[in-house]
Write a protein that holds these residues in place. Sequence first.
Motif, PDB file in Angstrom:
ATOM      1  N   ASN A 258       0.761  -1.362   0.040  1.00 37.23           N
ATOM      2  CA  ASN A 258       0.129   0.087   0.102  1.00 37.23           C
ATOM      3  C   ASN A 258       1.025   1.105  -0.080  1.00 37.23           C
ATOM      4  N   GLU A 259       1.992   1.330   0.581  1.00 38.90           N
ATOM      5  CA  GLU A 259       2.978   2.435   0.805  1.00 38.90           C
ATOM      6  C   GLU A 259       3.424   2.714  -0.669  1.00 38.90           C
ATOM      7  N   GLU A 260       3.915   1.609  -1.166  1.00 36.09           N
ATOM      8  CA  GLU A 260       4.423   1.651  -2.709  1.00 36.09           C
ATOM      9  C   GLU A 260       3.181   2.390  -3.685  1.00 36.09           C
ATOM     10  N   ILE A 261       2.079   1.760  -3.618  1.00 35.43           N
ATOM     11  CA  ILE A 261       1.062   2.228  -4.483  1.00 35.43           C
ATOM     12  C   ILE A 261       0.913   4.063  -4.151  1.00 35.43           C
ATOM     13  N   GLU A 262       0.990   4.375  -2.874  1.00 38.31           N
ATOM     14  CA  GLU A 262       0.804   5.665  -2.370  1.00 38.31           C
ATOM     15  C   GLU A 262       2.035   6.623  -2.917  1.00 38.31           C
ATOM     16  N   ASP A 263       3.251   5.937  -2.982  1.00 38.10           N
ATOM     17  CA  ASP A 263       4.224   6.661  -3.497  1.00 38.10           C
ATOM     18  C   ASP A 263       4.264   6.987  -5.093  1.00 38.10           C
ATOM     19  N   ASN A 264       3.619   5.992  -5.642  1.00 33.15           N
ATOM     20  CA  ASN A 264       3.651   5.969  -7.067  1.00 33.15           C
ATOM     21  C   ASN A 264       2.605   6.984  -7.261  1.00 33.15           C
ATOM     22  N   ILE A 265       1.446   6.818  -6.760  1.00 33.50           N
ATOM     23  CA  ILE A 265       0.368   7.789  -7.289  1.00 33.50           C
ATOM     24  C   ILE A 265       0.905   9.319  -6.847  1.00 33.50           C
ATOM     25  N   LEU A 266       1.622   9.498  -5.605  1.00 33.83           N
ATOM     26  CA  LEU A 266       2.001  10.897  -5.578  1.00 33.83           C
ATOM     27  C   LEU A 266       3.035  11.386  -6.424  1.00 33.83           C
ATOM     28  N   THR A 267       3.764  10.378  -6.926  1.00 35.20           N
ATOM     29  CA  THR A 267       4.848  10.621  -8.224  1.00 35.20           C
ATOM     30  C   THR A 267       4.306  11.294  -9.243  1.00 35.20           C
ATOM     31  N   PHE A 268       3.299  10.446  -9.823  1.00 36.84           N
ATOM     32  CA  PHE A 268       2.611  10.837 -10.929  1.00 36.84           C
ATOM     33  C   PHE A 268       1.648  12.162 -10.973  1.00 36.84           C
ATOM     34  N   ILE A 269       1.166  12.114  -9.712  1.00 37.77           N
ATOM     35  CA  ILE A 269       0.034  13.329  -9.537  1.00 37.77           C
ATOM     36  C   ILE A 269       1.252  14.411  -9.319  1.00 37.77           C
ATOM     37  N   GLY A 270       2.288  14.381  -8.578  1.00 34.89           N
ATOM     38  CA  GLY A 270       3.228  15.642  -8.304  1.00 34.89           C
ATOM     39  C   GLY A 270       4.066  15.882  -9.442  1.00 34.89           C
ATOM     40  N   ALA A 271       4.517  14.882 -10.297  1.00 31.72           N
ATOM     41  CA  ALA A 271       5.597  15.208 -11.032  1.00 31.72           C
ATOM     42  C   ALA A 271       5.423  14.668 -12.319  1.00 31.72           C
ATOM     43  N   GLY A 272       4.139  14.053 -12.713  1.00 36.06           N
ATOM     44  CA  GLY A 272       4.052  13.266 -14.022  1.00 36.06           C
ATOM     45  C   GLY A 272       3.636  14.416 -15.001  1.00 36.06           C
ATOM     46  N   HIS A 273       3.116  15.547 -14.560  1.00 34.03           N
ATOM     47  CA  HIS A 273       2.759  16.457 -15.705  1.00 34.03           C
ATOM     48  C   HIS A 273       3.662  17.988 -15.702  1.00 34.03           C
ATOM     49  N   GLU A 274       4.591  17.794 -14.666  1.00 35.20           N
ATOM     50  CA  GLU A 274       5.390  19.086 -14.522  1.00 35.20           C
ATOM     51  C   GLU A 274       6.527  19.173 -15.645  1.00 35.20           C
ATOM     52  N   THR A 275       6.969  17.817 -16.136  1.00 36.67           N
ATOM     53  CA  THR A 275       8.044  18.198 -17.187  1.00 36.67           C
ATOM     54  C   THR A 275       7.191  18.803 -18.466  1.00 36.67           C
ATOM     55  N   THR A 276       6.206  18.147 -18.869  1.00 34.02           N
ATOM     56  CA  THR A 276       5.733  18.315 -20.037  1.00 34.02           C
ATOM     57  C   THR A 276       5.056  19.649 -20.104  1.00 34.02           C
ATOM     58  N   ALA A 277       4.653  20.421 -18.994  1.00 34.50           N
ATOM     59  CA  ALA A 277       4.263  21.504 -18.761  1.00 34.50           C
ATOM     60  C   ALA A 277       5.461  22.643 -18.969  1.00 34.50           C
ATOM     61  N   ARG A 278       6.313  22.447 -18.437  1.00 35.18           N
ATOM     62  CA  ARG A 278       7.683  23.518 -18.596  1.00 35.18           C
ATOM     63  C   ARG A 278       7.908  23.391 -20.156  1.00 35.18           C
ATOM     64  N   ALA A 279       8.176  22.279 -20.610  1.00 32.26           N
ATOM     65  CA  ALA A 279       8.461  22.401 -22.127  1.00 32.26           C
ATOM     66  C   ALA A 279       7.638  22.933 -22.990  1.00 32.26           C
ATOM     67  N   LEU A 280       6.303  22.881 -22.472  1.00 28.52           N
ATOM     68  CA  LEU A 280       5.324  23.603 -23.494  1.00 28.52           C
ATOM     69  C   LEU A 280       5.465  25.002 -23.449  1.00 28.52           C
ATOM     70  N   ALA A 281       5.535  25.652 -22.172  1.00 25.96           N
ATOM     71  CA  ALA A 281       5.983  26.991 -21.975  1.00 25.96           C
ATOM     72  C   ALA A 281       7.064  27.356 -22.783  1.00 25.96           C
ATOM     73  N   TRP A 282       8.025  26.616 -22.412  1.00 33.85           N
ATOM     74  CA  TRP A 282       9.289  27.093 -23.256  1.00 33.85           C
ATOM     75  C   TRP A 282       8.828  27.089 -24.780  1.00 33.85           C
TER      76      TRP A 282
END
Length: 467
Positions: A258-282
């Motif tokens: 359950n802890e690993e599932i929580e960690d991976n959901i947090l990873t995707f919610i927290g960082a899964g969109h951030e990289t694409t967003a920055r590149a789109l703005a640039w």
Amino acid sequence: MDMQPEPFVPPAPVPRTAPPSRLEIIRTVMRNPLELWGVPSYTLPWIATKFFNERTLIVNDPGLIRHVLVDNAPNYRMSVIRQLILRPILRDGLLTAEGDVWKRSRKAMAPVFTPRHSQGFAGQMLRKAEEYAEKYAGCGTTGATADISVDMTELTFEILSDTLFSGEIVSASEKFSDDVDQLLHRMGRVDPMDLLRAPAWVPRLTRIGGQKVLDKFRGIVRQTMDQRRARMASDRSKVPNDFLTLLLDLAGPDGLTNEEIEDNILTFIGAGHETTARALAWTLYCVSNSPQVRERMEAEIDRVLASGANPVEWLDLMPHTRASFEEALRLYPPAPSINRAAIEDDAWTAPDGTRVEIPAGITVLIMPWTLHRHELYWDRPRAFMPERFLPENRARINRFQFLPFGVGPRVCIGATFALQEAVIGLGVLMHRYRFDMTPETNPWPIQKLTTQPQHGLPMRVSERRAT
């Protein structure tokens, strides 16, 4: 005789011509690590040096990069400093897990991010992009100012939420992207204690206040998991078969804790969109300073949209749009550094016979930021020239000199997802609007986990008439 205009050279730190002092290193790394690197990092294939008395090998040579990240990847673990920064946030999420935990998680999630499966998200990506584009409706031909850095973060979060979580991320905040921003930028900063490799239990003063944001995020993730589990127990037939359901189905002694599932959901919610967003703005910023590039993109986008082509085909039908996005990824790689540490003694021999010794324990820095601007591997490396990535020119680019998504076993699992999302987003937005500079548009790249514009990226958004 037609004269080609000079390509746009976007802002970036000028390479240092003298080594910084220890105090300068601390100040620069805390302020903006992109400003740390000197001329050798942009001109030499590799550099053996010391960083706070820690042996460090800075690697730019594509052959040596392949050796470290692919050919002998099992001999290299995540570096201590990287893990000191990221593990307090993501714990055993896919970005920070190692060994059997990482292998188990990666194998479990891989089916969701195969090219075929990612293509299945194209319709949802198009719908969310069209919905978001309505935000600018009514701006007219005179335009209105918007912070594109913030807007692209909102857009990519909405796409991620809809495609991977069926829009069911629990959140009490309408500005959930602000929460993401606070999490990554409060907790993801380099602290002097990290540079000194102090144990994780030693307080990091620069992150005071960040724990409250992290606790809030973990609470959101747990509520999201509990809500979905309740639906799964009540009537499984009405539960979407999405990424969230997949992860929850993996719970058990032979799957993920359950802890690993929580960690991976947090990873995707927290960082899964951030990289694409920055590149789109640039991308939008660089294109706004390149009129001929923009004209070609607009003509291509208008033609494809007028044809009624399925959005799953846009990535192949819009080579100029894709090339501009990839050139922005080159100049402003969202993940500007890849850090490893050698487990056992290793060595690599260059084609000219030069032998590079890689002793056990040495830190290996592979930095897309310097690699992508390196004088040995790129023509006019500081200029925005999307034609580099057009189909007829791609063969000239070594696979290991362009690393926006990494490479090897730990290559970004969402690379195809991100490319498709970016082209669809650019297609929808640039078909209806133009994004132009304003007197306040003066971005400076700064590294805070991702490469982002300091103080945002204000631009004027105006309606255009598609031809």
